[in-house]
Design a protein around this motif. Structure first.
Motif, PDB file in Angstrom:
ATOM      1  N   LEU A 153       0.827  -1.209   0.000  1.00 61.14           N
ATOM      2  CA  LEU A 153       0.000   0.000   0.000  1.00 61.14           C
ATOM      3  C   LEU A 153       0.857   1.254   0.000  1.00 61.14           C
ATOM      4  O   LEU A 153       0.589   2.202  -0.747  1.00 61.14           O
ATOM      5  N   ILE A 310       5.588   2.296  -5.686  1.00 60.01           N
ATOM      6  CA  ILE A 310       4.168   2.410  -5.341  1.00 60.01           C
ATOM      7  C   ILE A 310       3.878   3.812  -4.832  1.00 60.01           C
ATOM      8  O   ILE A 310       4.577   4.303  -3.945  1.00 60.01           O
ATOM      9  N   SER A 312       0.427   5.638  -3.447  1.00 58.21           N
ATOM     10  CA  SER A 312      -1.000   5.578  -3.134  1.00 58.21           C
ATOM     11  C   SER A 312      -1.474   6.940  -2.641  1.00 58.21           C
ATOM     12  O   SER A 312      -0.715   7.687  -2.023  1.00 58.21           O
ATOM     13  N   HIS A 340      -6.634  -3.116  -0.918  1.00 57.62           N
ATOM     14  CA  HIS A 340      -5.400  -3.761  -1.364  1.00 57.62           C
ATOM     15  C   HIS A 340      -4.998  -4.953  -0.491  1.00 57.62           C
ATOM     16  O   HIS A 340      -3.798  -5.247  -0.342  1.00 57.62           O
ATOM     17  N   ARG A 358      -4.049   3.352  -5.886  1.00 53.86           N
ATOM     18  CA  ARG A 358      -2.646   2.944  -5.921  1.00 53.86           C
ATOM     19  C   ARG A 358      -2.145   2.911  -7.360  1.00 53.86           C
ATOM     20  O   ARG A 358      -2.672   2.160  -8.186  1.00 53.86           O
ATOM     21  N   SER A 360       1.261   2.028  -9.460  1.00 51.74           N
ATOM     22  CA  SER A 360       2.539   1.329  -9.249  1.00 51.74           C
ATOM     23  C   SER A 360       3.248   1.168 -10.582  1.00 51.74           C
ATOM     24  O   SER A 360       2.666   0.722 -11.570  1.00 51.74           O
TER      25      SER A 360
END
Length: 382
Positions: A153, A310, A312, A340, A358, A360
């Motif tokens: 996350l 990542i 978020s 997630h 999110r 990524s």
């Protein structure tokens, strides 16, 4: 499909390197017999596919004996094998607040069925851990310490080597969930005090879905989760004692493992250091682009700090699923929204009610694609 801007690499990497598809096709055409179950030429070729993939994984993770690497369909299976194969009635476990449900749910199941006890060490709102809190949780005899290498996350990176040292100081086994780090962060199982390493084949290792694995240190003996044919010691009524056969009952995914080997080859060619730097630069570009957009709240480590690929975020008064839906339908941008599979991490950063969007990045992500997401979010937030 060529018009898709794919920013969901934390779920699975895409597109795969061309060599992955080629390796799978070659394996299907020439090596698709059952490895370890026959002495004919195709069966030997199939065994060679598994052997070569194991050797490359051992090279990547600095594992001395490649037979200590067990193939699994995914990280979830690897984590279940480790947790359920190790823990016994009444054992104590230390985990963290940023664990994936693939760790938390097996632990909670064993709390109910075996009476194990679990302490989840807190993290701050950046996903960072205080090692003193880990020490405090280890006050009682502990059988297992488990943590992820990087939060799926928040992108935060835990101090695995230090946590492993603390685990060993009290005689505990140390299990690392490398779902977001394998192929991206350098992993040396001995230097980092890792006894068990669960990893996916289809994320940072660039292989196909349906592949993954578990490293088991030589001194660790797990109860096998699966029992059945292995092609070895067939006269025995119990599972073989030799590795990897002891933990690999049934016909393996030879074609997928062939593709995984090609993915690992690409990672070794590029190097995890290059991959991490590439992804880190993209996350910095995204953080800089999003931070000045009104009502966007970024999660995870601050700009300039270490993190995996990542980013978020939440938007005031907007449901994360709505944002992800509109990014897909209106802009052709694939991201992930929701909890997630890591609800404790959402509690840690106070987003359990809203979830989060999110984005990524991966090896194939470009600066142009990241800029497209920034422009789309500016448009949506007007």
């Amino acid at each position: 499909m060529n018009s898709i801007i794919y920013l969901d690499h934390a779920a699975t990497s895409w597109p795969k390197p061309p060599g992955v598809l080629q390796a799978m096709q070659i394996a299907m055409e020439h090596s698709a017999a059952n490895p370890g179950r026959g002495s004919h030429a195709m069966a030997v070729k199939a065994s060679r596919v598994l052997f070569e993939a194991r050797m490359q994984l051992a090279r990547l993770f600095h594992v001395r004996n490649a037979n200590d690497i067990i193939f699994t369909p995914n990280t979830t299976m690897a984590l279940n094998m480790a947790i359920k194969g190790l823990l016994k009635e009444g054992d104590h476990v230390v985990a963290t607040m940023v664990e994936h449900n693939s760790v938390r749910r097996p632990l909670e199941y064993l709390k109910r069925t075996l009476g194990i006890t679990v302490d989840y060490v807190k993290v701050n709102d950046k996903g960072e851990l205080n090692l003193r809190d880990v020490e405090m949780a280890l006050k009682q005899p502990t059988a297992l310490v488990v943590c992820n290498h990087s939060s799926n996350l928040l992108g935060s990176i835990l101090p695995v080597e230090d946590i492993g040292r603390l685990a060993h100081s009290c005689g505990a086994i140390f299990l690392v969930d490398a779902a977001q780090s394998a192929g991206i962060l350098d992993i040396d199982v001995e230097r980092m005090n890792i006894d068990l390493l669960a990893f996916p084949g289809h994320k940072g290792l660039l292989g196909p879905q349906g592949t993954g694995g578990l490293y088991i240190a030589p001194h660790v003996d797990l109860e096998p989760m699966l029992h059945g044919g292995t092609g070895s010691q067939s006269e025995e009524k119990e599972q073989p004692t030799v590795r990897p056969d002891r933990y690999e009952a049934g016909t393996p995914n030879t074609v997928g493992i062939g593709g995984l080997r090609a993915g690992v080859d690409k990672v070794i060619e590029l190097t995890p250091k290059w991959i991490y730097t590439h992804e880190w630069n993209l996350t910095q570009q995204l953080l800089i682009g999003l931070e000045d957009i009104p009502n966007i709240n970024l999660l995870g480590p601050d700009k300039g700090m270490p993190r995996t690929g990542i980013v978020s975020f939440v938007i005031d008064h907007h449901d994360s699923s709505e944002i992800a839906f509109r990014l897909d339908r209106e802009f052709g941008i694939a991201v992930r929204a929701g909890l997630h599979c890591t609800p404790l991490a959402h509690y840690a950063v106070h987003t359990e009610q809203t979830g989060a969007v999110r984005a990524s990045v991966g090896v194939s992500t470009t600066e142009v694609e990241v800029e497209s997401l920034i422009r789309a979010m500016k448009h949506l937030c007007k």
